[in-house]
Design an enzyme around this catalytic site. Structure first.
Site, PDB file in Angstrom:
ATOM      1  N   ASP A  72       0.851  -1.194   0.000  1.00 20.72           N
ATOM      2  CA  ASP A  72       0.000   0.000   0.000  1.00 20.72           C
ATOM      3  C   ASP A  72       0.884   1.241   0.000  1.00 20.72           C
ATOM      4  O   ASP A  72       1.506   1.574   1.017  1.00 20.72           O
ATOM      5  CB  ASP A  72      -0.896   0.024   1.245  1.00 20.72           C
ATOM      6  CG  ASP A  72      -2.052  -0.951   1.137  1.00 20.72           C
ATOM      7  OD1 ASP A  72      -2.734  -0.938   0.101  1.00 20.72           O
ATOM      8  OD2 ASP A  72      -2.273  -1.722   2.094  1.00 20.72           O
ATOM      9  N   ASP A 121     -10.240  -5.549  -1.493  1.00 27.70           N
ATOM     10  CA  ASP A 121      -9.332  -5.090  -0.450  1.00 27.70           C
ATOM     11  C   ASP A 121     -10.133  -4.376   0.634  1.00 27.70           C
ATOM     12  O   ASP A 121     -10.758  -3.344   0.379  1.00 27.70           O
ATOM     13  CB  ASP A 121      -8.304  -4.132  -1.052  1.00 27.70           C
ATOM     14  CG  ASP A 121      -7.275  -3.635  -0.049  1.00 27.70           C
ATOM     15  OD1 ASP A 121      -7.373  -3.984   1.136  1.00 27.70           O
ATOM     16  OD2 ASP A 121      -6.367  -2.892  -0.461  1.00 27.70           O
TER      17      ASP A 121
END
Length: 220
Positions: A33, A171
């Site tokens: 991320d 996600d």
């Protein structure tokens, strides 16, 4: 179903010893991320950290750019040869050009949508994509619960992508309680953070989650 381990949920100081223990039969991808403190309020990993992660594992990287102006950041990750590079549809007016640039580098192209972004927003760029990443939590805030509208939106995106060879990734808030339903809906990749690391044994937990998904698909 592929499991993409969100290392944001891991103990980062121990990654150099933990990453080499991951088995690819249990953990298919390493989810990175990248947050810039602009598109999302948090700042996390950049290309230097991502390069360090790659040096400790043979498992392919799943690079998720939660950044404004992703066209400025994408080339920084080409040399790492990740499984895919995903940018947010909300962050650029040059999505086709950016997708073509990523593909030219021999890397899969992913586009991500926030929970409030309508699926139709990606309809014009589907021919340029290899993957769609649906956020089922607001990006940039760790530990949230799966949004209630997530299952309905997954079905809508799967319908949109059906004519194309596009993987569907989810996600946010993925864990044992929803893995079977995600599998039934045809999700190809799940990004798992706390749902993978909470037991302290990500290999065993990854295996368990994959078994849940396989069982659900066998029954459906």
């Amino acid at each position: 179903m592929k499991i993409s381990a969100s290392i944001l949920a891991a103990k980062l100081t121990g990654l150099s010893t933990e990453l080499p223990t991951y088995k690819q039969e249990n953990i298919d991808l390493i989810h990175i991320d990248v947050m810039d403190g602009n598109f999302v309020p948090q700042i996390s990993f950049g290309e230097a950290f991502t390069k360090e992660v790659k040096s400790h594992t043979q498992i392919p990287l799943d690079v998720h750019l939660m950044v404004s102006n992703p066209e400025l950041h994408v080339p920084k990750y080409f040399d790492l040869n990740p499984y895919c590079i995903t940018f947010h549809i909300e962050t650029t007016n040059f999505s086709v050009r950016l997708a073509e640039e990523i593909r030219k580098a021999g890397i899969k192209v992913g586009v991500s949508l926030n929970p409030q972004t309508p699926p139709e927003s990606i309809s014009q760029i589907l021919p340029y994509l290899d993957l769609v990443l649906l956020m089922t939590v607001d990006p940039g805030f760790y530990g949230q619960s799966f949004v209630k509208s997530g299952f309905e939106k997954i079905a809508a995106i799967r319908k949109l992508t059906k004519p194309y060879n596009i993987e569907l990734e989810v996600d946010g808030g993925v864990n044992e309680s929803n893995m079977e339903e995600l599998a039934k809906l045809g999700v190809d990749i799940t990004v798992v953070g706390s749902g993978l690391y909470k037991t302290g044994d990500p290999n065993a937990q990854g295996k368990k989650l994959k078994e849940l998904a396989a069982s659900a698909r066998t029954r459906s």
